[in-house]
Design a protein around this motif. Sequence first.
Motif, short mmCIF file in Angstrom:
data_model
loop_
_atom_site.label_atom_id
_atom_site.label_comp_id
_atom_site.label_asym_id
_atom_site.label_seq_id
_atom_site.Cartn_x
_atom_site.Cartn_y
_atom_site.Cartn_z
N ASP A 40 20.23 -35.28 18.64
CA ASP A 40 19.91 -34.74 17.32
C ASP A 40 18.40 -34.55 17.19
O ASP A 40 17.62 -35.17 17.90
N GLY A 41 18.02 -33.71 16.25
CA GLY A 41 16.62 -33.36 16.08
C GLY A 41 15.76 -34.46 15.49
O GLY A 41 14.61 -34.64 15.88
N THR A 42 16.32 -35.22 14.55
CA THR A 42 15.56 -36.27 13.87
C THR A 42 15.04 -37.30 14.87
O THR A 42 13.85 -37.62 14.89
N THR A 43 15.94 -37.81 15.71
CA THR A 43 15.56 -38.81 16.71
C THR A 43 14.59 -38.23 17.73
O THR A 43 13.62 -38.88 18.12
N ALA A 44 14.85 -36.99 18.15
CA ALA A 44 13.99 -36.34 19.14
C ALA A 44 12.57 -36.16 18.60
O ALA A 44 11.59 -36.46 19.29
N LEU A 45 12.45 -35.67 17.37
CA LEU A 45 11.12 -35.46 16.78
C LEU A 45 10.39 -36.79 16.61
O LEU A 45 9.19 -36.88 16.88
N ASP A 46 11.11 -37.81 16.17
CA ASP A 46 10.50 -39.12 16.01
C ASP A 46 9.95 -39.61 17.36
O ASP A 46 8.82 -40.08 17.46
N PHE A 47 10.75 -39.47 18.41
CA PHE A 47 10.31 -39.86 19.75
C PHE A 47 9.07 -39.06 20.17
O PHE A 47 8.07 -39.63 20.61
N MET A 48 9.14 -37.73 20.04
CA MET A 48 8.06 -36.88 20.54
C MET A 48 6.73 -37.13 19.82
O MET A 48 5.68 -37.13 20.45
N PHE A 49 6.79 -37.35 18.50
CA PHE A 49 5.56 -37.50 17.73
C PHE A 49 5.08 -38.94 17.59
O PHE A 49 3.88 -39.18 17.50
#
Length: 147
Positions: A40-49
């Motif tokens: 999902d996007g939420t987890t991915a964005l949190d990880f990336m940033f």
Amino acid sequence: MNTPQTVSIVMIEDDEGHARLIEKNIRRAGIMNEIRHFTDGTTALDFMFNHSDGPALNGPALVLLDLNLPDMSGTDILAKIKAEGSPLKRTPVVVLTTTDDKVEIQRCYDLGCNVYITKPVNYESFAQAIRQLGLFLSVIQVPDLAG
């Protein structure tokens, strides 16, 4: 001259079957870089940033992005990665999706995606496309984040 950091691959793909196929065929192409998979996007964005191992804090990455995700659209994720002032603005993003809508393709390029690949429905064609992507990944240069 400093040694280039290993590029990690961030795969954002909610379909487990597609994710396994993508990883298997990237490995078949000889790419042994770390692959971090998010559904999902939420987890991915949190990880990336925000994550200490994520690309914003820990060096270069390449993002493989599906557009059809359960919690947000891939185009929203792309917009956040490529936003003015984003520490990930230069991060290469490969959109891998079933959507071949011309408007959507144009939108992704306008937002800053580097490559747009439509997932072939046929298994063998899809496997072949991913192997070719693997060869592409083996030769591309990824810019440093700072600068």
